[in-house]
Write a protein that holds these residues in place. Sequence first.
Motif, PDB file in Angstrom:
ATOM      1  N   LEU A   7       0.831  -1.207   0.000  1.00  0.00           N
ATOM      2  CA  LEU A   7       0.000   0.000   0.000  1.00  0.00           C
ATOM      3  C   LEU A   7       0.863   1.254   0.000  1.00  0.00           C
ATOM      4  N   GLY A  19     -10.436   2.116  -1.820  1.00  0.00           N
ATOM      5  CA  GLY A  19     -10.698   1.615  -0.485  1.00  0.00           C
ATOM      6  C   GLY A  19     -12.171   1.614  -0.133  1.00  0.00           C
ATOM      7  N   ALA A  34     -13.450  -6.198   1.765  1.00  0.00           N
ATOM      8  CA  ALA A  34     -12.018  -6.271   1.485  1.00  0.00           C
ATOM      9  C   ALA A  34     -11.717  -6.998   0.189  1.00  0.00           C
ATOM     10  N   ARG A  35     -12.609  -7.883  -0.246  1.00  0.00           N
ATOM     11  CA  ARG A  35     -12.385  -8.597  -1.506  1.00  0.00           C
ATOM     12  C   ARG A  35     -12.509  -7.663  -2.714  1.00  0.00           C
ATOM     13  N   ALA A  37     -11.284  -4.366  -2.769  1.00  0.00           N
ATOM     14  CA  ALA A  37     -10.537  -3.163  -2.426  1.00  0.00           C
ATOM     15  C   ALA A  37      -9.047  -3.437  -2.351  1.00  0.00           C
ATOM     16  N   ASP A  38      -8.275  -2.357  -2.459  1.00  0.00           N
ATOM     17  CA  ASP A  38      -6.840  -2.415  -2.183  1.00  0.00           C
ATOM     18  C   ASP A  38      -6.566  -2.178  -0.705  1.00  0.00           C
ATOM     19  N   PHE A  39      -7.489  -1.457  -0.052  1.00  0.00           N
ATOM     20  CA  PHE A  39      -7.351  -1.212   1.377  1.00  0.00           C
ATOM     21  C   PHE A  39      -8.729  -0.905   1.954  1.00  0.00           C
ATOM     22  N   ALA A  40      -8.824  -0.979   3.264  1.00  0.00           N
ATOM     23  CA  ALA A  40     -10.043  -0.598   3.966  1.00  0.00           C
ATOM     24  C   ALA A  40      -9.646   0.204   5.197  1.00  0.00           C
ATOM     25  N   VAL A  61     -10.075  -9.156   7.264  1.00  0.00           N
ATOM     26  CA  VAL A  61      -9.474  -8.551   6.078  1.00  0.00           C
ATOM     27  C   VAL A  61      -8.282  -9.371   5.603  1.00  0.00           C
ATOM     28  N   ALA A  67      -5.792  -7.021   0.597  1.00  0.00           N
ATOM     29  CA  ALA A  67      -6.123  -5.657   1.023  1.00  0.00           C
ATOM     30  C   ALA A  67      -5.414  -5.316   2.333  1.00  0.00           C
TER      31      ALA A  67
END
Length: 256
Positions: A7, A19, A34-35, A37-40, A61, A67
Amino acid sequence: MSDSSTLRRRLRDGDSVVGHWLSVAHPAVAEVCAREADFAVVDTEHAPTDLADVANVARAVESAGEAALLARVADNDPVRIKRVLDTGVSGVLVPMVESAEEARRAVEATRYPPEGVRGIAGSRANDYGRNLAAQVRGDEGTPAVVLQIETDEAVAEARDIAAVEGVDALLVGPADLSGSLGVFGEYESDRFRETVESVLARAHDADTPVGTLATDESEIRLWADYGYDYQIVGTDAGYLADGAERARLTYEDAMR
């Protein structure tokens, strides 16, 4: 701790990472989001999320794939930052940062001595002490640090905030910033747009990316037009509410 390196690198490379915002703080909801996204970001400022919730969201996550998970702390407090990092999140989102000195304090809270002031102890972040020495050395990755720009004062200091070593990105809080400017929610107003453009220009002078939070599809498109480098494209509670409303309206239309 989840690996923060990817990230941090992608933010610095200017990738358009995406995100999701987690305010429900249920592991199943976090895993679903999270599946995609790159981040949460799991919120502990405005949501009733405790440390046990954060740890369980981190587990969910991690199980979902690649993610990263950031935790938004309630304020720029080294104790709060230390405690969420010990749950194993990839980094922190710190609200209401208004100066370079406050930015430095946030970074120092995520670093072990001698670079910072983070307390050293076994925790989930280092496999309950098994990898503590490696984590202190930095072998386990450096936590990501994202700082929120939410006031007129922060806008004026955005270049210096962004230039602090260890700051990976800024994030404009649109609700608080527009409220600070006296144009709450008026995201297409000249005053708000000009202010955001100044934050982008000042942060980019320091080669630091700037993102924001969208709450619907129209805002995603608006923020893209503004030129933000990355976005949080919605909230888990919003997704649930939108889906429930669409289903009800579809049912009512079908029963007419």
